[in-house]
Design a protein around this motif. Structure first.
Motif, PDB file in Angstrom:
ATOM      1  N   PRO A  76       0.800  -1.234   0.000  1.00 50.56           N
ATOM      2  CA  PRO A  76       0.000   0.000   0.000  1.00 50.56           C
ATOM      3  C   PRO A  76       0.831   1.282   0.000  1.00 50.56           C
ATOM      4  CG  PRO A  76      -0.029  -0.985   2.182  1.00 50.56           C
ATOM      5  CD  PRO A  76       0.674  -1.958   1.270  1.00 50.56           C
ATOM      6  N   VAL A  77       2.106   1.197   0.344  1.00 44.81           N
ATOM      7  CA  VAL A  77       2.950   2.398   0.374  1.00 44.81           C
ATOM      8  C   VAL A  77       4.053   2.334  -0.686  1.00 44.81           C
ATOM      9  CG1 VAL A  77       2.443   2.977   2.776  1.00 44.81           C
ATOM     10  CG2 VAL A  77       4.380   1.480   2.257  1.00 44.81           C
ATOM     11  N   GLN A  78       3.814   1.583  -1.745  1.00 44.79           N
ATOM     12  CA  GLN A  78       4.832   1.413  -2.778  1.00 44.79           C
ATOM     13  C   GLN A  78       5.309   2.749  -3.331  1.00 44.79           C
ATOM     14  OE1 GLN A  78       3.672  -0.751  -6.326  1.00 44.79           O
ATOM     15  NE2 GLN A  78       5.700  -0.583  -7.212  1.00 44.79           N
ATOM     16  N   LYS A  79       4.393   3.612  -3.730  1.00 44.09           N
ATOM     17  CA  LYS A  79       4.795   4.883  -4.335  1.00 44.09           C
ATOM     18  C   LYS A  79       5.533   5.755  -3.323  1.00 44.09           C
ATOM     19  CE  LYS A  79       3.250   8.861  -6.981  1.00 44.09           C
ATOM     20  NZ  LYS A  79       2.102   9.551  -7.609  1.00 44.09           N
ATOM     21  N   THR A  80       5.039   5.828  -2.113  1.00 41.18           N
ATOM     22  CA  THR A  80       5.692   6.628  -1.072  1.00 41.18           C
ATOM     23  C   THR A  80       7.117   6.151  -0.848  1.00 41.18           C
ATOM     24  OG1 THR A  80       3.558   6.988  -0.006  1.00 41.18           O
ATOM     25  CG2 THR A  80       5.512   7.398   1.322  1.00 41.18           C
ATOM     26  N   CYS A  81       7.289   4.846  -0.786  1.00 41.25           N
ATOM     27  CA  CYS A  81       8.604   4.240  -0.587  1.00 41.25           C
ATOM     28  C   CYS A  81       9.528   4.573  -1.763  1.00 41.25           C
ATOM     29  CB  CYS A  81       8.441   2.732  -0.424  1.00 41.25           C
ATOM     30  SG  CYS A  81       9.967   1.828  -0.161  1.00 41.25           S
ATOM     31  N   PHE A  82       9.008   4.437  -2.970  1.00 42.31           N
ATOM     32  CA  PHE A  82       9.786   4.738  -4.168  1.00 42.31           C
ATOM     33  C   PHE A  82      10.223   6.197  -4.183  1.00 42.31           C
ATOM     34  CE2 PHE A  82      10.001   6.398  -8.476  1.00 42.31           C
ATOM     35  CZ  PHE A  82      10.960   5.571  -9.030  1.00 42.31           C
ATOM     36  N   LEU A  83       9.286   7.108  -3.926  1.00 42.08           N
ATOM     37  CA  LEU A  83       9.603   8.536  -3.940  1.00 42.08           C
ATOM     38  C   LEU A  83      10.614   8.886  -2.854  1.00 42.08           C
ATOM     39  CD1 LEU A  83       6.076  10.050  -4.653  1.00 42.08           C
ATOM     40  CD2 LEU A  83       7.993   9.781  -6.260  1.00 42.08           C
ATOM     41  N   HIS A  84      10.534   8.199  -1.720  1.00 37.11           N
ATOM     42  CA  HIS A  84      11.503   8.407  -0.646  1.00 37.11           C
ATOM     43  C   HIS A  84      12.907   8.040  -1.138  1.00 37.11           C
ATOM     44  CE1 HIS A  84      13.244   8.444   3.359  1.00 37.11           C
ATOM     45  NE2 HIS A  84      13.693   7.219   3.146  1.00 37.11           N
ATOM     46  N   ALA A  85      13.039   6.878  -1.763  1.00 36.90           N
ATOM     47  CA  ALA A  85      14.345   6.445  -2.268  1.00 36.90           C
ATOM     48  C   ALA A  85      14.874   7.419  -3.319  1.00 36.90           C
ATOM     49  CB  ALA A  85      14.253   5.034  -2.839  1.00 36.90           C
ATOM     50  N   TRP A 106      17.713   6.564 -13.647  1.00 39.61           N
ATOM     51  CA  TRP A 106      16.816   7.714 -13.576  1.00 39.61           C
ATOM     52  C   TRP A 106      17.449   8.883 -12.817  1.00 39.61           C
ATOM     53  CZ3 TRP A 106      12.640   3.748 -11.972  1.00 39.61           C
ATOM     54  CH2 TRP A 106      12.189   3.070 -13.113  1.00 39.61           C
ATOM     55  N   ILE A 107      18.257   8.575 -11.820  1.00 37.24           N
ATOM     56  CA  ILE A 107      18.972   9.620 -11.075  1.00 37.24           C
ATOM     57  C   ILE A 107      19.975  10.300 -11.999  1.00 37.24           C
ATOM     58  CG2 ILE A 107      20.654  10.004  -9.223  1.00 37.24           C
ATOM     59  CD1 ILE A 107      19.106   7.700  -7.692  1.00 37.24           C
ATOM     60  N   ILE A 108      20.712   9.497 -12.771  1.00 42.27           N
ATOM     61  CA  ILE A 108      21.696  10.051 -13.708  1.00 42.27           C
ATOM     62  C   ILE A 108      20.997  10.911 -14.766  1.00 42.27           C
ATOM     63  CG2 ILE A 108      23.316   9.431 -15.567  1.00 42.27           C
ATOM     64  CD1 ILE A 108      24.135   7.020 -13.766  1.00 42.27           C
ATOM     65  N   GLU A 109      19.818  10.463 -15.220  1.00 42.67           N
ATOM     66  CA  GLU A 109      19.055  11.241 -16.203  1.00 42.67           C
ATOM     67  C   GLU A 109      18.514  12.540 -15.608  1.00 42.67           C
ATOM     68  OE1 GLU A 109      15.998   9.395 -18.671  1.00 42.67           O
ATOM     69  OE2 GLU A 109      16.944   7.455 -18.270  1.00 42.67           O
ATOM     70  N   GLY A 110      18.490  12.627 -14.284  1.00 38.23           N
ATOM     71  CA  GLY A 110      17.980  13.833 -13.636  1.00 38.23           C
ATOM     72  C   GLY A 110      16.464  13.873 -13.525  1.00 38.23           C
ATOM     73  N   LEU A 111      15.832  12.696 -13.589  1.00 36.44           N
ATOM     74  CA  LEU A 111      14.373  12.658 -13.474  1.00 36.44           C
ATOM     75  C   LEU A 111      13.930  13.009 -12.058  1.00 36.44           C
ATOM     76  CD1 LEU A 111      13.416   9.375 -15.399  1.00 36.44           C
ATOM     77  CD2 LEU A 111      13.530  11.704 -16.278  1.00 36.44           C
ATOM     78  N   GLU A 115       8.538  11.692 -12.216  1.00 30.55           N
ATOM     79  CA  GLU A 115       8.870  11.253 -13.575  1.00 30.55           C
ATOM     80  C   GLU A 115       9.393   9.818 -13.561  1.00 30.55           C
ATOM     81  OE1 GLU A 115      10.216  15.533 -15.544  1.00 30.55           O
ATOM     82  OE2 GLU A 115      11.665  14.360 -14.381  1.00 30.55           O
ATOM     83  N   ALA A 116      10.224   9.512 -12.595  1.00 29.62           N
ATOM     84  CA  ALA A 116      10.757   8.152 -12.468  1.00 29.62           C
ATOM     85  C   ALA A 116       9.640   7.174 -12.133  1.00 29.62           C
ATOM     86  CB  ALA A 116      11.858   8.109 -11.407  1.00 29.62           C
ATOM     87  N   TRP A 117       8.692   7.592 -11.294  1.00 27.30           N
ATOM     88  CA  TRP A 117       7.551   6.744 -10.947  1.00 27.30           C
ATOM     89  C   TRP A 117       6.765   6.390 -12.212  1.00 27.30           C
ATOM     90  CZ3 TRP A 117       5.789   3.549  -7.487  1.00 27.30           C
ATOM     91  CH2 TRP A 117       4.437   3.207  -7.482  1.00 27.30           C
ATOM     92  N   GLU A 118       6.551   7.375 -13.076  1.00 25.42           N
ATOM     93  CA  GLU A 118       5.836   7.111 -14.332  1.00 25.42           C
ATOM     94  C   GLU A 118       6.597   6.079 -15.168  1.00 25.42           C
ATOM     95  OE1 GLU A 118       2.802   8.112 -15.345  1.00 25.42           O
ATOM     96  OE2 GLU A 118       2.631   9.001 -13.344  1.00 25.42           O
ATOM     97  N   ARG A 119       7.905   6.193 -15.226  1.00 24.88           N
ATOM     98  CA  ARG A 119       8.718   5.226 -15.967  1.00 24.88           C
ATOM     99  C   ARG A 119       8.576   3.827 -15.363  1.00 24.88           C
ATOM    100  NH1 ARG A 119      13.762   7.339 -18.390  1.00 24.88           N
ATOM    101  NH2 ARG A 119      13.090   9.168 -19.535  1.00 24.88           N
ATOM    102  N   LEU A 120       8.595   3.759 -14.039  1.00 21.40           N
ATOM    103  CA  LEU A 120       8.460   2.463 -13.369  1.00 21.40           C
ATOM    104  C   LEU A 120       7.107   1.842 -13.687  1.00 21.40           C
ATOM    105  CD1 LEU A 120       9.585   0.335 -11.377  1.00 21.40           C
ATOM    106  CD2 LEU A 120       8.526   1.661  -9.538  1.00 21.40           C
ATOM    107  N   MET A 121       6.049   2.641 -13.643  1.00 22.88           N
ATOM    108  CA  MET A 121       4.712   2.122 -13.934  1.00 22.88           C
ATOM    109  C   MET A 121       4.613   1.660 -15.382  1.00 22.88           C
ATOM    110  SD  MET A 121       2.977   2.093 -11.142  1.00 22.88           S
ATOM    111  CE  MET A 121       4.537   1.480 -10.511  1.00 22.88           C
TER     112      MET A 121
END
Length: 135
Positions: A76-85, A106-111, A115-121
């Motif tokens: 239930p907290v997948q997105k929150t966890c991802f955004l935290h990382a 995604w970090i190297i790309e500067g997302l 934006e990275a969450w959208e890529r993951l989805m």
């Protein structure tokens, strides 16, 4: 994550020159729990006491990452966890259903995290549909 900490304890206890009492580990875990964001305790990985190596595999244990990601996908907290990382630019371990290599890219790309969450989805949707990402 607590499973990961217990794994650390197990490794430390196997070192003949180091003694780590249970109460010391308990104190460490309590300090760690107080320092972590509130969403951690809502994570499926914590609630199910998933093995730490699924999220932070050692050398030669990369296949475990898929098991960690599978746990994340029903969390239930997948997105929150991802955004935290992403906010920490964390390139280690499985966070929010993403592998370290994905976040590093995604970090190297500067997302941004969103934006990275959208890529993951998008990647997850392609994988679920059976599409070949190499095409």
């Amino acid at each position: 994550l607590l499973g990961f900490l217990y794994g650390i304890k197990k490794e430390i206890m196997q070192q003949p020159s180091y003694s780590f009492e249970d109460w010391e580990l308990a104190q460490f875990i309590e300090i760690f729990k107080r320092a972590q964001p509130k969403f951690y305790n809502e994570g499926t990985c914590i609630k199910e006491n998933s093995p730490g190596e699924w999220f932070f595999p050692g050398q030669g244990q990369a296949p475990f990452i898929k098991k960690g990601i599978a746990v994340c996908r029903r969390c239930p907290v997948q997105k929150t966890c991802f955004l935290h990382a992403m906010s920490l630019s964390d390139e280690h371990g499985v966070w929010g259903g993403s592998a370290p290599d994905q976040r590093r890219e995604w970090i190297i790309e500067g997302l941004t995290g969103e934006e990275a969450w959208e890529r993951l989805m998008e990647a997850d949707a392609l994988e679920e549909s059976g599409s070949d990402l190499s095409k």
